[in-house]
Design a protein around this motif. Structure first.
Motif, short mmCIF file in Angstrom:
data_model
loop_
_atom_site.label_atom_id
_atom_site.label_comp_id
_atom_site.label_asym_id
_atom_site.label_seq_id
_atom_site.Cartn_x
_atom_site.Cartn_y
_atom_site.Cartn_z
N CYS A 12 1.13 -1.15 -0.33
CA CYS A 12 0.04 -0.48 -0.20
C CYS A 12 0.93 1.49 -0.19
O CYS A 12 0.78 2.30 -0.80
N LEU A 13 2.10 1.27 0.77
CA LEU A 13 3.16 2.21 0.93
C LEU A 13 3.33 2.50 -0.49
O LEU A 13 3.42 3.88 -1.19
N TYR A 47 4.35 13.60 3.85
CA TYR A 47 2.41 13.40 3.86
C TYR A 47 2.40 11.96 4.16
O TYR A 47 1.79 11.78 5.31
N ILE A 48 3.28 11.31 3.39
CA ILE A 48 2.76 9.08 4.35
C ILE A 48 3.16 9.70 5.31
O ILE A 48 2.73 8.59 5.99
N ALA A 49 4.59 9.45 5.57
CA ALA A 49 5.11 9.24 7.13
C ALA A 49 4.02 9.60 8.27
O ALA A 49 4.32 9.41 9.10
N GLY A 50 3.45 11.14 8.10
CA GLY A 50 2.33 11.17 8.93
C GLY A 50 1.17 10.68 9.14
O GLY A 50 0.66 11.04 9.78
N MET A 51 0.58 9.87 8.25
CA MET A 51 -0.30 8.85 8.08
C MET A 51 -1.06 7.87 9.38
O MET A 51 0.55 7.22 9.54
N THR A 52 -1.42 7.48 10.10
CA THR A 52 -1.68 6.68 10.61
C THR A 52 -2.07 5.44 10.26
O THR A 52 -2.13 5.44 8.90
N GLN A 54 -4.24 3.49 9.73
CA GLN A 54 -5.71 3.53 9.26
C GLN A 54 -5.92 4.54 8.14
O GLN A 54 -6.51 3.79 6.87
N LEU A 55 -5.20 4.69 8.38
CA LEU A 55 -5.29 6.19 7.35
C LEU A 55 -5.48 5.53 5.71
O LEU A 55 -5.19 5.35 4.55
N LEU A 56 -3.72 5.31 6.32
CA LEU A 56 -3.15 4.44 4.94
C LEU A 56 -3.93 3.74 4.30
O LEU A 56 -4.04 4.06 2.64
N LEU A 57 -4.74 2.64 4.89
CA LEU A 57 -5.03 1.39 3.83
C LEU A 57 -6.17 2.21 3.71
O LEU A 57 -6.65 1.88 2.84
N ARG A 58 -6.85 3.31 4.48
CA ARG A 58 -8.59 4.37 3.83
C ARG A 58 -7.94 4.54 2.76
O ARG A 58 -8.56 4.88 1.50
N GLN A 59 -6.99 5.35 2.67
CA GLN A 59 -6.34 6.79 1.53
C GLN A 59 -5.80 4.89 0.24
O GLN A 59 -6.36 5.57 -0.96
N PHE A 64 -7.57 3.45 -4.92
CA PHE A 64 -7.58 1.77 -5.86
C PHE A 64 -8.29 1.14 -5.74
O PHE A 64 -8.62 0.81 -6.33
N GLY A 65 -9.48 0.92 -4.34
CA GLY A 65 -10.87 0.05 -4.42
C GLY A 65 -9.93 -0.80 -4.04
O GLY A 65 -10.93 -2.09 -4.48
N SER A 66 -9.06 -1.03 -3.06
CA SER A 66 -8.78 -2.51 -2.68
C SER A 66 -9.69 -2.75 -1.68
O SER A 66 -10.50 -1.75 -1.19
N ALA A 67 -10.44 -4.13 -1.23
CA ALA A 67 -11.64 -4.70 -0.45
C ALA A 67 -10.63 -4.77 0.64
O ALA A 67 -11.21 -4.89 0.97
N ASP A 68 -9.14 -5.10 1.02
CA ASP A 68 -8.44 -5.85 2.03
C ASP A 68 -8.39 -4.74 2.96
O ASP A 68 -7.23 -4.12 3.84
N LEU A 69 -9.09 -4.21 3.41
CA LEU A 69 -9.30 -3.23 4.69
C LEU A 69 -9.57 -4.06 5.87
O LEU A 69 -8.65 -4.02 7.59
#
Length: 69
Positions: A12-13, A47-52, A54-59, A64-69
Motif C-alpha cells: 500500500c505504501l 505526507y505518507i509518514a504522517g498517516m496512521t 488506518q488512514l494509509l489503508l483507507r487512502q 485503488f478500491g482494494s477491498a482488504d481493509l
C-alpha cells in the motif's frame, strides 16, 4: 498473520507513494504548496509518514478500491 499485514502495508505504501508522486493535486493543499518549493518525492514521503496505519489503508482503498481493509 503479522507478516501478511506487514506485506500488505508495504504494498500500500509503495502504491500510494507512486500515486501521490505522479499525480499533482492529489495531496492536501498545504502539501501541494510545499511540493512547489521542495522536491515532490520528499513532500510525498512527509505526507505518507504522517498517516496512521488506518488512514494509509483507507487512502489506498479510496484511490485503488482494494477491498482488504
Amino acid at each position: 498473520a503479522i507478516t501478511e499485514d506487514r506485506d500488505r502495508s508495504v504494498a500500500c505504501l509503495e502504491e500510494l507513494f507512486k500515486y501521490y508522486d505522479s499525480t499533482p493535486g492529489s495531496m492536501p493543499e498545504a502539501y501541494e504548496q510545499a511540493a512547489q518549493e521542495s522536491k515532490r518525492s520528499l513532500v510525498v514521503c512527509d505526507y505518507i509518514a504522517g498517516m496512521t496505519d488506518q488512514l494509509l489503508l483507507r487512502q489506498h482503498h479510496d484511490h485503488f478500491g482494494s477491498a482488504d481493509l
